[in-house]
Design an enzyme around this catalytic site. Structure first.
Site, PDB file in Angstrom:
ATOM      1  N   MET A 127       0.608  -1.239  -0.147  1.00 43.63           N
ATOM      2  CA  MET A 127      -0.105  -0.124  -0.031  1.00 43.63           C
ATOM      3  C   MET A 127       1.122   1.010  -0.056  1.00 43.63           C
ATOM      4  O   MET A 127       0.401   2.246   0.402  1.00 43.63           O
ATOM      5  CB  MET A 127      -0.901  -0.437   1.495  1.00 43.63           C
ATOM      6  CG  MET A 127      -1.682  -0.797   0.969  1.00 43.63           C
ATOM      7  SD  MET A 127      -3.444  -1.337   2.158  1.00 43.63           S
ATOM      8  CE  MET A 127      -3.087  -0.281   3.845  1.00 43.63           C
TER       9      MET A 127
ATOM     10  N   HIS B 187       9.388  -3.407   3.999  1.00 48.49           N
ATOM     11  CA  HIS B 187       8.859  -3.598   2.384  1.00 48.49           C
ATOM     12  C   HIS B 187      10.180  -3.574   0.803  1.00 48.49           C
ATOM     13  O   HIS B 187      10.085  -4.986   0.397  1.00 48.49           O
ATOM     14  CB  HIS B 187       8.488  -2.601   0.956  1.00 48.49           C
ATOM     15  CG  HIS B 187       6.932  -1.987   2.385  1.00 48.49           C
ATOM     16  ND1 HIS B 187       6.616  -0.678   3.363  1.00 48.49           N
ATOM     17  CD2 HIS B 187       6.333  -2.710   1.628  1.00 48.49           C
ATOM     18  CE1 HIS B 187       5.485  -0.569   3.388  1.00 48.49           C
ATOM     19  NE2 HIS B 187       5.510  -2.199   2.606  1.00 48.49           N
TER      20      HIS B 187
ATOM     21  N   LYS C 240       4.749  -9.329   8.882  1.00 49.56           N
ATOM     22  CA  LYS C 240       3.885  -9.307  10.419  1.00 49.56           C
ATOM     23  C   LYS C 240       2.695  -8.921  10.315  1.00 49.56           C
ATOM     24  O   LYS C 240       2.044  -9.174  11.501  1.00 49.56           O
ATOM     25  CB  LYS C 240       4.072  -7.881  10.111  1.00 49.56           C
ATOM     26  CG  LYS C 240       4.431  -6.906  11.298  1.00 49.56           C
ATOM     27  CD  LYS C 240       3.941  -5.159  11.118  1.00 49.56           C
ATOM     28  CE  LYS C 240       3.036  -5.055  10.366  1.00 49.56           C
ATOM     29  NZ  LYS C 240       2.272  -3.386  10.341  1.00 49.56           N
ATOM     30  N   ASP C 241       2.064  -9.757   9.050  1.00 45.81           N
ATOM     31  CA  ASP C 241       0.650  -9.406   9.004  1.00 45.81           C
ATOM     32  C   ASP C 241      -0.038 -11.006   9.368  1.00 45.81           C
ATOM     33  O   ASP C 241       0.330 -11.951   7.671  1.00 45.81           O
ATOM     34  CB  ASP C 241       0.054  -9.131   7.382  1.00 45.81           C
ATOM     35  CG  ASP C 241       0.304  -7.520   7.375  1.00 45.81           C
ATOM     36  OD1 ASP C 241      -0.203  -6.532   8.719  1.00 45.81           O
ATOM     37  OD2 ASP C 241       1.339  -6.952   6.900  1.00 45.81           O
TER      38      ASP C 241
ATOM     39  N   VAL D 164      10.521  -6.945   9.492  1.00 40.48           N
ATOM     40  CA  VAL D 164      11.832  -6.191   9.753  1.00 40.48           C
ATOM     41  C   VAL D 164      11.753  -5.361  11.512  1.00 40.48           C
ATOM     42  O   VAL D 164      10.760  -4.892  11.081  1.00 40.48           O
ATOM     43  CB  VAL D 164      11.853  -5.040   8.634  1.00 40.48           C
ATOM     44  CG1 VAL D 164      13.033  -4.347   9.084  1.00 40.48           C
ATOM     45  CG2 VAL D 164      12.450  -6.565   7.418  1.00 40.48           C
TER      46      VAL D 164
HETATM   47  O1  PAF Z   1      -0.531  -5.860   3.344  1.00 37.94           O
HETATM   48  C1  PAF Z   1      -0.717  -4.928   2.327  1.00 37.94           C
HETATM   49  O2  PAF Z   1       0.307  -3.797   2.343  1.00 37.94           O
HETATM   50  C2  PAF Z   1      -2.145  -4.904   2.261  1.00 37.94           C
HETATM   51  O3  PAF Z   1      -3.119  -5.432   3.075  1.00 37.94           O
HETATM   52  C3  PAF Z   1      -1.932  -5.549  -0.014  1.00 37.94           C
HETATM   53  C4  PAF Z   1      -1.821  -7.014   0.440  1.00 37.94           C
HETATM   54  C5  PAF Z   1      -1.429  -4.886  -0.404  1.00 37.94           C
HETATM   55  C6  PAF Z   1      -3.093  -5.798  -0.171  1.00 37.94           C
HETATM   56  O4  PAF Z   1      -4.170  -4.453  -0.312  1.00 37.94           O
END
Ligand code: PAF
Length: 288
Positions: A30, A37, A156-157, A183
């Protein structure tokens, strides 16, 4: 580096690469990119192999935010993100406007969507109704547009990664899901685009989530018998509540594959928590 803003342009580029036999590693984001990232991009590069291509998507997906959540306040800076992607050696960025990802007037009201109905019920799913429906729907769209061989998600998610893996399994998406480690900042705070909103005291107190994880890990590792989840929950609550600007949203102890809560916590049990730090909601998780 190619930058595509339309679905057709991105599909065309990915299709050309595929016809040439090029492997595609994909990192959906996002935006407001950070070191976390960048580590996903490095992993995607490795996974794509020599001659492979790395695609990053940058899209703040409105359908995964609730009506009272921080969609409008979510940090955005495409220029800066593109610079970071270029420096990271990314081959293509897909940065669509809403009108590309959702047909005119259908944002949040799409008549076709993807819903995972089991793993997405608790934790983030309970705290943020509709969140995972938004995530699985947009990730399915992105997979259909980029058609990657490998997609890299951040640990993290944890629940998101588990839900996406289930969607890929159940719907036979021909993509390998890879999960890269969280991280952390030097003090342990998990990297997140939302951290940018934490200034001064808020930033200092945000480390309470990591401290809670370390505490739970220490308790579990010192104990030969399973530790009652109730007792650990109380310890975590105490640690978070000690910080004047922090408030625990939930903490759960669960089986890592099924996400089913356990009453006795042992080594290998997974822990996830969400807490408000001022007006910013943070999440974190770890294997105990
Ligand atoms: O983890 C994220 O940044 C978002 O949930 C994703 C996977 C890009 C979906 O919008």
């Amino acid at each position: 580096m190619q930058v595509s803003k339309s679905v057709a342009a991105m599909q065309h580029l990915a299709e050309r690469w595929r016809r040439q036999g090029v492997r595609i590693g994909f990192v959906p984001t996002m935006g407001y990119l950070h070191a976390g990232h960048l580590s996903l991009m490095r992993r995607a590069r490795r996974e794509a192999g020599g001659g492979g291509k790395v695609v990053v998507s940058i899209y703040v997906n409105p359908t995964q935010f609730g009506p009272k959540e921080d969609f409008s306040r979510y940090p955005r800076d495409l220029k800066r993100d593109l610079k970071l992607c270029r420096a990271a050696g990314v081959d293509a960025v897909f940065a669509p406007p809403d009108g590309q990802m959702y047909h005119a007037g259908t944002v949040g009201r799409d008549s076709t969507c993807v819903v995972e109905e089991e793993l997405s019920q608790r934790m983030e799913g309970a705290a943020r109704p509709g969140h995972f429906r938004g995530v699985t729907t947009v990730v399915a769209k992105l997979f259909n547009i980029v058609r990657p061989d490998v997609a890299v998600f951040g640990a993290k998610d944890y629940q998101q990664e588990t839900v996406v893996r289930r969607m890929v399994r159940d719907l036979y998406f021909p993509v390998k899901i890879v999960v890269a480690p969280t991280v952390r900042e030097p003090d342990g705070l998990a990297m997140s685009s939302r951290n940018t909103r934490l200034k001064g005291e808020l930033r200092a107190q945000a480390v309470a989530l990591w401290r809670a994880i370390l505490r739970a890990q220490a308790v579990v590792r010192q104990s030969t018998a399973p530790v009652p989840a109730k007792r650990l929950r109380a310890e975590v609550e105490k640690l978070i509540d000690r910080e004047p600007v922090a408030r625990l949203d939930y903490v759960e102890f669960f089986e890592p594959e099924t996400l089913l809560p356990v009453t006795g916590v042992r080594r290998g049990t997974h822990m996830a928590l969400a807490a408000w730090v001022g007006k910013t909601r943070l999440i974190d998780n770890a294997r105990l």
